[in-house]
Design a protein around this motif. Structure first.
Motif, PDB file in Angstrom:
ATOM      1  N   UNK A 246      52.051  33.658  50.135  1.00 47.23           N
ATOM      2  CA  UNK A 246      51.584  34.899  49.526  1.00 47.23           C
ATOM      3  C   UNK A 246      50.744  34.556  48.303  1.00 47.23           C
ATOM      4  N   UNK A 247      49.605  35.235  48.163  1.00 51.66           N
ATOM      5  CA  UNK A 247      48.755  35.131  46.976  1.00 51.66           C
ATOM      6  C   UNK A 247      48.855  36.459  46.234  1.00 51.66           C
ATOM      7  N   UNK A 248      49.141  36.382  44.929  1.00 53.42           N
ATOM      8  CA  UNK A 248      49.154  37.579  44.082  1.00 53.42           C
ATOM      9  C   UNK A 248      48.025  37.453  43.074  1.00 53.42           C
ATOM     10  N   UNK A 249      47.193  38.504  42.997  1.00 52.32           N
ATOM     11  CA  UNK A 249      46.074  38.525  42.050  1.00 52.32           C
ATOM     12  C   UNK A 249      46.256  39.734  41.147  1.00 52.32           C
ATOM     13  N   UNK A 250      46.378  39.476  39.840  1.00 52.43           N
ATOM     14  CA  UNK A 250      46.661  40.534  38.868  1.00 52.43           C
ATOM     15  C   UNK A 250      45.407  41.093  38.210  1.00 52.43           C
ATOM     16  N   UNK A 251      44.327  41.214  38.968  1.00 53.30           N
ATOM     17  CA  UNK A 251      43.159  41.965  38.517  1.00 53.30           C
ATOM     18  C   UNK A 251      42.102  41.195  37.763  1.00 53.30           C
ATOM     19  N   UNK A 252      40.975  41.880  37.590  1.00 56.48           N
ATOM     20  CA  UNK A 252      39.715  41.351  37.069  1.00 56.48           C
ATOM     21  C   UNK A 252      39.112  40.328  38.031  1.00 56.48           C
ATOM     22  N   UNK A 253      38.863  40.812  39.238  1.00 59.89           N
ATOM     23  CA  UNK A 253      38.166  40.067  40.272  1.00 59.89           C
ATOM     24  C   UNK A 253      36.678  40.029  39.940  1.00 59.89           C
ATOM     25  N   UNK A 254      36.128  41.187  39.560  1.00 59.80           N
ATOM     26  CA  UNK A 254      34.734  41.478  39.215  1.00 59.80           C
ATOM     27  C   UNK A 254      33.862  41.720  40.449  1.00 59.80           C
ATOM     28  N   UNK A 255      33.981  40.889  41.488  1.00 64.22           N
ATOM     29  CA  UNK A 255      33.140  41.032  42.671  1.00 64.22           C
ATOM     30  C   UNK A 255      34.014  41.197  43.912  1.00 64.22           C
ATOM     31  N   UNK A 256      33.698  42.191  44.720  1.00 66.21           N
ATOM     32  CA  UNK A 256      34.475  42.464  45.932  1.00 66.21           C
ATOM     33  C   UNK A 256      34.402  41.307  46.928  1.00 66.21           C
ATOM     34  N   UNK A 257      33.393  40.454  46.828  1.00 69.58           N
ATOM     35  CA  UNK A 257      33.284  39.310  47.748  1.00 69.58           C
ATOM     36  C   UNK A 257      34.497  38.383  47.631  1.00 69.58           C
ATOM     37  N   UNK A 258      35.048  38.218  46.436  1.00 72.48           N
ATOM     38  CA  UNK A 258      36.236  37.383  46.280  1.00 72.48           C
ATOM     39  C   UNK A 258      37.434  38.040  46.954  1.00 72.48           C
ATOM     40  N   UNK A 259      37.575  39.342  46.835  1.00 69.44           N
ATOM     41  CA  UNK A 259      38.648  40.049  47.533  1.00 69.44           C
ATOM     42  C   UNK A 259      38.519  39.825  49.040  1.00 69.44           C
ATOM     43  N   UNK A 260      37.318  39.981  49.572  1.00 73.00           N
ATOM     44  CA  UNK A 260      37.093  39.760  51.010  1.00 73.00           C
ATOM     45  C   UNK A 260      37.493  38.341  51.416  1.00 73.00           C
ATOM     46  N   UNK A 261      37.081  37.349  50.611  1.00 74.53           N
ATOM     47  CA  UNK A 261      37.364  35.961  50.938  1.00 74.53           C
ATOM     48  C   UNK A 261      38.866  35.655  50.875  1.00 74.53           C
ATOM     49  N   UNK A 262      39.538  36.185  49.857  1.00 75.99           N
ATOM     50  CA  UNK A 262      40.984  35.959  49.752  1.00 75.99           C
ATOM     51  C   UNK A 262      41.747  36.670  50.872  1.00 75.99           C
ATOM     52  N   UNK A 263      41.300  37.869  51.242  1.00 76.00           N
ATOM     53  CA  UNK A 263      41.950  38.568  52.353  1.00 76.00           C
ATOM     54  C   UNK A 263      41.805  37.773  53.649  1.00 76.00           C
ATOM     55  N   UNK A 264      40.633  37.189  53.847  1.00 75.07           N
ATOM     56  CA  UNK A 264      40.379  36.432  55.074  1.00 75.07           C
ATOM     57  C   UNK A 264      41.130  35.103  55.104  1.00 75.07           C
ATOM     58  N   UNK A 265      41.292  34.498  53.952  1.00 73.25           N
ATOM     59  CA  UNK A 265      41.817  33.136  53.912  1.00 73.25           C
ATOM     60  C   UNK A 265      43.320  33.056  53.649  1.00 73.25           C
ATOM     61  N   UNK A 266      43.896  34.042  52.997  1.00 70.17           N
ATOM     62  CA  UNK A 266      45.320  33.962  52.664  1.00 70.17           C
ATOM     63  C   UNK A 266      46.174  34.558  53.780  1.00 70.17           C
ATOM     64  N   UNK A 267      47.410  34.104  53.852  1.00 67.31           N
ATOM     65  CA  UNK A 267      48.348  34.646  54.838  1.00 67.31           C
ATOM     66  C   UNK A 267      48.732  36.077  54.484  1.00 67.31           C
ATOM     67  N   UNK A 268      48.953  36.305  53.177  1.00 65.58           N
ATOM     68  CA  UNK A 268      49.256  37.651  52.673  1.00 65.58           C
ATOM     69  C   UNK A 268      48.722  37.734  51.250  1.00 65.58           C
ATOM     70  N   UNK A 269      48.098  38.848  50.933  1.00 64.61           N
ATOM     71  CA  UNK A 269      47.519  39.059  49.609  1.00 64.61           C
ATOM     72  C   UNK A 269      48.098  40.333  49.012  1.00 64.61           C
TER      73      UNK A 269
END
Length: 175
Positions: A34-57
Motif C-alpha cells: 500500500x502507498x499512502x500519499x498525504x497531499x501536495x501532488x501538484x500534477x495529476x500525472x503523478x496520481x495517474x502513475x502511482x495508481x497504475x504502478x502501486x498495488x493499492x493507493x
C-alpha cells in the motif's frame, strides 16, 4: 495473514520541485503493498502513475492541489490495513497542541498520516493515536534531507516504522 508493507509519502510537488520522484522512492512503490500519499501532488500525472504502478493507493489532496486532483481525491481518507485504522490528511495545523487536537479530530483512527510541513514527525498522543509525517521526498525545505517513511502493519499493530533519508540531488538548472 502476512504483514503488509506500507510506503508513506507527502509533499511531492512534482514537477514543481522535482521532475519526478527519486528512483529509490519508485523502488519502494514497487515493494509496497500500500502507498499512502498525504497531499501536495501538484500534477495529476503523478496520481495517474502511482495508481497504475502501486498495488493499492490511499491519497488525499493538499493545499497546492487543484482541478482534477481535488475532483479525484478526498480531503481525508481512511483505510483499515492489517487491523490498524488509518486516517490520511494533508494539514493538521500548528505543531503546538497537534497531538491533542488530532486525537479529538481523528478519534476513530489508530494512525494519522499527514503532510504539509515537510518536517518528519513521529509522535503518539495520550489517547494512543500515532501521528506520522513522512516529510518530502523531493522538497526538503529547511530539513537536512528529503525523506519518506515505510512501516509494516498486521495483527492490529504497526511496526518497523522507518524514516528514510534520500541522498542529496544536484540542483535543478534553469532552462
Amino acid at each position: 495473514m502476512a504483514d503488509q508493507r506500507l510506503l508513506l509519502i507527502a509533499d511531492t510537488h512534482v514537477p514543481k520541485r522535482a521532475r519526478r520522484l527519486p528512483d529509490q522512492v519508485w523502488d519502494e512503490v514497487d515493494a509496497a503493498d500500500v502507498v499512502m500519499h498525504a497531499g501536495d501532488w501538484v500534477d495529476v500525472a503523478l496520481l495517474d502513475e502511482l495508481e497504475a504502478r502501486s498495488r493499492r493507493l490511499v491519497g488525499v489532496y493538499g493545499n497546492n492541489d487543484h482541478g482534477a486532483l481535488r475532483e479525484r481525491l478526498p480531503e481525508v481518507a481512511t483505510a483499515t490495513l492489517g487491523g490498524v485504522r488509518f486516517a490520511v490528511v494533508h494539514e493538521t495545523g500548528p505543531a503546538a497542541g497537534r497531538e491533542a487536537r488530532c486525537a479529538t479530530t481523528y478519534a476513530d483512527a489508530d494512525v494519522l498520516v499527514f503532510g504539509h510541513s515537510h518536517i518528519p514527525w513521529d509522535t503518539t498522543a495520550a489517547t494512543g493515536l500515532r501521528l506520522l509525517n513522512p516529510g518530502s521526498p523531493t522538497d526538503r525545505r529547511r530539513q537536512p534531507y528529503c525523506t519518506y517513511l515505510t512501516c509494516r502493519v498486521g495483527d492490529g499493530r504497526i511496526s518497523d516504522v522507518e524514516l528514510h533519508r534520500l541522498p542529496p540531488r544536484a540542483p535543478r538548472r534553469k532552462e
